[in-house]
Structures are given as structure tokens and as C-alpha cells.
Design an enzyme around this catalytic site. Structure first.
Site, PDB file in Angstrom:
ATOM      1  N   LEU A 218      36.430   6.131  19.642  1.00 24.95           N
ATOM      2  CA  LEU A 218      36.654   5.115  20.668  1.00 24.95           C
ATOM      3  C   LEU A 218      35.473   5.136  21.629  1.00 24.95           C
ATOM      4  CD1 LEU A 218      40.401   5.836  21.604  1.00 24.95           C
ATOM      5  CD2 LEU A 218      39.572   3.907  20.244  1.00 24.95           C
ATOM      6  N   HIS A 219      34.876   3.970  21.895  1.00 29.24           N
ATOM      7  CA  HIS A 219      33.765   3.965  22.839  1.00 29.24           C
ATOM      8  C   HIS A 219      33.594   2.653  23.592  1.00 29.24           C
ATOM      9  CE1 HIS A 219      31.829   1.831  19.519  1.00 29.24           C
ATOM     10  NE2 HIS A 219      30.938   1.396  20.387  1.00 29.24           N
ATOM     11  N   ARG A 220      34.280   1.603  23.221  1.00 27.15           N
ATOM     12  CA  ARG A 220      34.021   0.305  23.826  1.00 27.15           C
ATOM     13  C   ARG A 220      34.551   0.253  25.260  1.00 27.15           C
ATOM     14  NH1 ARG A 220      31.599  -3.070  20.581  1.00 27.15           N
ATOM     15  NH2 ARG A 220      31.703  -2.662  18.331  1.00 27.15           N
ATOM     16  N   ARG A 253      29.961   8.444  26.222  1.00 26.81           N
ATOM     17  CA  ARG A 253      30.536   7.508  27.195  1.00 26.81           C
ATOM     18  C   ARG A 253      32.022   7.777  27.390  1.00 26.81           C
ATOM     19  NH1 ARG A 253      29.458   2.055  28.572  1.00 26.81           N
ATOM     20  NH2 ARG A 253      31.339   0.987  29.294  1.00 26.81           N
ATOM     21  N   ASP A 296      37.325   1.673  17.376  1.00 30.93           N
ATOM     22  CA  ASP A 296      36.903   0.373  17.887  1.00 30.93           C
ATOM     23  C   ASP A 296      35.476   0.068  17.431  1.00 30.93           C
ATOM     24  OD1 ASP A 296      35.446   2.078  19.516  1.00 30.93           O
ATOM     25  OD2 ASP A 296      36.540   1.583  21.350  1.00 30.93           O
TER      26      ASP A 296
END
Length: 381
Positions: A218-220, A253, A296
């Protein structure tokens, strides 16, 4: 006898997903013999050591130029890339600049080349999510508008370009070059159990994962920037990990967001193995053995489709609709209840059974070379 023309092609590389696509393209141009290729690296990723691992594992030659852009906001990165790249391209004008994907460097490079009247080829052209809140969507739109040769991974991408007014003779369907790398690397992929152990998994975790595990990325911004959204997703992951072990490769992030919001306790579950970003061969080895993926990432959507692994995408849209129409992907959004239901469906039914999309056959890079050569030959005439 006519002489063989040698063309000078510059190839831009940036973040790790782009390296995966660079590798087969560089190889195909080198093997063709009609091209001299320069690799320009923006130097914009977080982890220099991990970049080096990707270059080694994928046999990418050392960059000819490193712009050393570093990290920053979307605007900062784009500006720095443009400032650094302008001098490089002006000093050694290539016959063609090839850009891939939808990262900031892709758009920045297309802008610089267009102003210098250097033809641009965009690999992965025409993909659209319809969501302009995503920086990547803006990058795609601008890059395609400026590109001279637009090479697509799926047929719907060409339909998008035609609707936007791109002439048909500038569009070619070549297949998915990311799958070239995947298929070429499977024999060398790291065993899943080995990767888990290297990153601190207990023997009990590795044994439980042998019966099935989930691979998570997950990073968005839509998933990690809002503490409420991120907290809800982490809570569901902790809940899911009580049923199936999860290997969560945490993007820098995402890690920063978790720490800033004080949400780290959700990752203390014995059923969650938290790792840093993985090397390509480690990630490929985990994906091919996973029972499901929760992500994502656009690349993971494509790779799981090629591998036949059910994929739950934590987004409301995707620019890769072929992974839903033909593949194993399903959209779940980022509401905890929808993610919970999607995982339950996969665990109960086995998930979607898809097929490998058309021309995802490991030969996209050769087709890219063919179309670039044809474009340049026609231009030289």
C-alpha cells in the site's frame, strides 16, 4: 549494398517499477544491433542500495547519466528532472527518447524532449483511470499528448487514445513489457520461505504461510495520507492476519505515515510479517506463491494477473482494466468493510480465475524495438 543506419536512442529510468520495464527494453535494443542506447537515470528514489539491487537482479547496465534528483513533492521532482535533463539532451541529441509508465520523470522528460524537437516514444501509452486526483493520471495525459509514437499494453488503451484525437498511425499494440521481466525472472525468483526468513519471520510464521499467505503493498496517497483511512485498513489487515498470514512490504511513504499517526500497534499481529521494500526477485517469489495479493499498485495488478494469483485492489478505479476483464483482479475500494468482504470471497471461493491477456507473452520488448525502428526509418526518409 545499402548501409545499415545506426540510431541513437536515449532511455529514461526513474523509480523501481520503471526499472522492471527498462531491463527487457535495454536488452532488446542491444541485441538488435541497429541502435546506440544511453540510459539516463533520474536518481529520484528513496533507497540507493535497493536501486542497485534492482540493477543487479535485472542485469540493467550502469546508467550513462545520473541526474541525482532525489525525493520531493511532485512539482519539485518534475522541475528538477526537467532542469537536469534539458542540458543532457541538448548536448547529445538522440534520434528518439523513450519513456515508460506514468511517474513524474516520464512526463518531465516528454516535456523537455518535445521542446527540443526530439521525438518521444511512450511505452504503456493510453492507460486511463479517469481519476485526475491521481498525479499519475495527469502524467499519462500530458505524456501521451506530447508523444510521437504511442505503444500500448492492451487494446482498450488504443481506444482511449483515439477518443482523445491521437492519429491511429502513431499507435501500436505491443503487449506488456513488465511481463517480459516477470517471465524471464521466474526461474531466478527467491523462494518465498527464504525471503520471509531473511526478513525476520519466525519458524511458526513460515510454517503457517506454507499453507497459504497474502502479499500486501500500500502506498497511494488516497490510502496512506489520511490517518483515519490508513488506520481502518491496518485494522482490517490485522483482522485478516488471524485467518491467513500476511507479508506486508511497507513503502517508505507508508511507514512514515504509520509512524506519524501512531498506528504501528496494528502491525504487531503475529500473523503479519512487516518487511522493507523488497528486491524484484524477492517480490516475484512471494507473488507467485501467494494465495492472494492486497495492493494499490498498478504493477502488482498486472503481475498477479500474469501469475494467476487473485488480486484485491484497494482503489475505486484502475487504469489497467484488462486485469479485471481478463485477469484475476477485483476492485475493493478502501472502505474496511469492502476489503473484508473481498478477502472473505477469495478465501471462500478461491477468487477470480482469469487468463493471461493478449500479447502478454514475454516478447513485448522485441515489438517495441520493431516499431521504434520503423518510426525512425520512416522519419529519416
Amino acid at each position: 549494398m545499402p548501409t545499415t543506419r545506426t540510431w541513437r536512442v536515449a532511455r529514461l529510468g526513474a523509480a523501481r517499477p520503471i526499472f522492471v520495464k527498462i531491463a527487457p527494453i535495454m536488452r532488446a535494443f542491444r541485441d538488435d544491433g541497429r541502435f546506440r542506447v544511453r540510459l539516463i537515470h533520474t536518481g529520484q528514489h528513496y533507497d540507493i542500495a535497493m536501486n542497485e539491487v534492482f540493477f543487479q537482479e535485472l542485469a540493467i547496465p550502469a546508467p550513462n547519466v545520473n541526474l541525482e534528483v532525489g525525493s520531493g513533492s511532485n512539482t519539485e521532482q518534475t522541475a528538477r528532472i526537467m532542469l537536469g535533463l534539458e542540458g543532457v539532451l541538448a548536448a547529445d541529441r538522440p534520434d528518439m527518447l523513450i519513456v515508460v509508465g506514468d511517474v513524474n520523470s516520464t512526463m518531465a522528460a516528454a516535456l523537455v524532449a518535445a521542446k527540443l524537437l526530439i521525438p518521444v516514444t511512450h511505452v504503456e501509452a493510453g492507460l486511463r483511470s479517469g481519476d485526475r486526483s491521481m498525479p499519475e493520471e495527469i502524467n499519462r495525459l500530458v505524456t501521451d499528448r506530447l508523444s510521437d509514437l504511442l505503444l500500448t499494453t492492451e487494446r482498450e488503451a488504443a481506444a482511449n487514445l483515439l477518443r482523445e484525437g491521437v492519429p491511429a498511425d502513431r499507435i501500436a499494440f505491443v503487449g506488456n513489457v513488465m511481463i517480459d521481466s516477470l517471465l524471464a525472472s521466474l526461474e531466478r525468483a527467491r523462494p518465498a520461505a527464504e525471503t520471509m526468513s531473511v526478513h525476520g519471520a519466525s519458524p511458526d510464521f513460515v510454517q503457517a504461510a506454507a499453507a497459504g499467505f497474502g502479499f500486501v503493498t500500500l502506498h497511494r496517497p488516497s490510502n496512506v495520507d489520511d490517518p483515519k483511512v490508513l488506520g481502518g485498513l491496518l485494522e482490517v489487515l490485522a483482522e485478516i492476519s488471524c485467518r491467513i498470514p500476511l507479508v506486508f512490504a511497507v513503502h517508505p511513504r507508508t511507514r512514515a505515515a504509520i509512524e506519524a499517526a501512531g498506528l504501528g500497534a496494528w502491525l504487531d499481529s503475529a500473523g503479519i510479517l512487516v518487511t522493507p521494500p523488497l528486491s524484484y526477485l524477492q517480490a516475484a517469489g512471494l507473488m507467485r506463491k501467494a494465495r492472494l495479493a492486497i495492493t494499490d499498485s498498478g504493477g502488482v495488478q498486472e503481475e498477479t494477473t500474469a501469475l494467476g494469483v487473485p488480486c484485491i485492489t484497494v482503489r475505486d478505479n484502475t487504469e489497467r482494466p484488462i486485469t479485471i476483464a481478463d485477469g484475476t483482479n477485483m476492485l475493493a475500494g478502501n472502505a474496511p468493510g469492502r476489503l473484508r468482504s473481498a478477502v472473505e470471497e477469495v478465501l471462500t471461493t478461491g477468487g477470480k480465475v482469469g487468463r493471461v491477456p493478449e500479447m502478454w507473452d514475454g516478447k513485448a520488448a522485441q515489438r517495441i524495438v520493431h516499431h521504434v525502428a520503423a518510426f525512425l526509418a520512416d522519419k529519416s526518409r
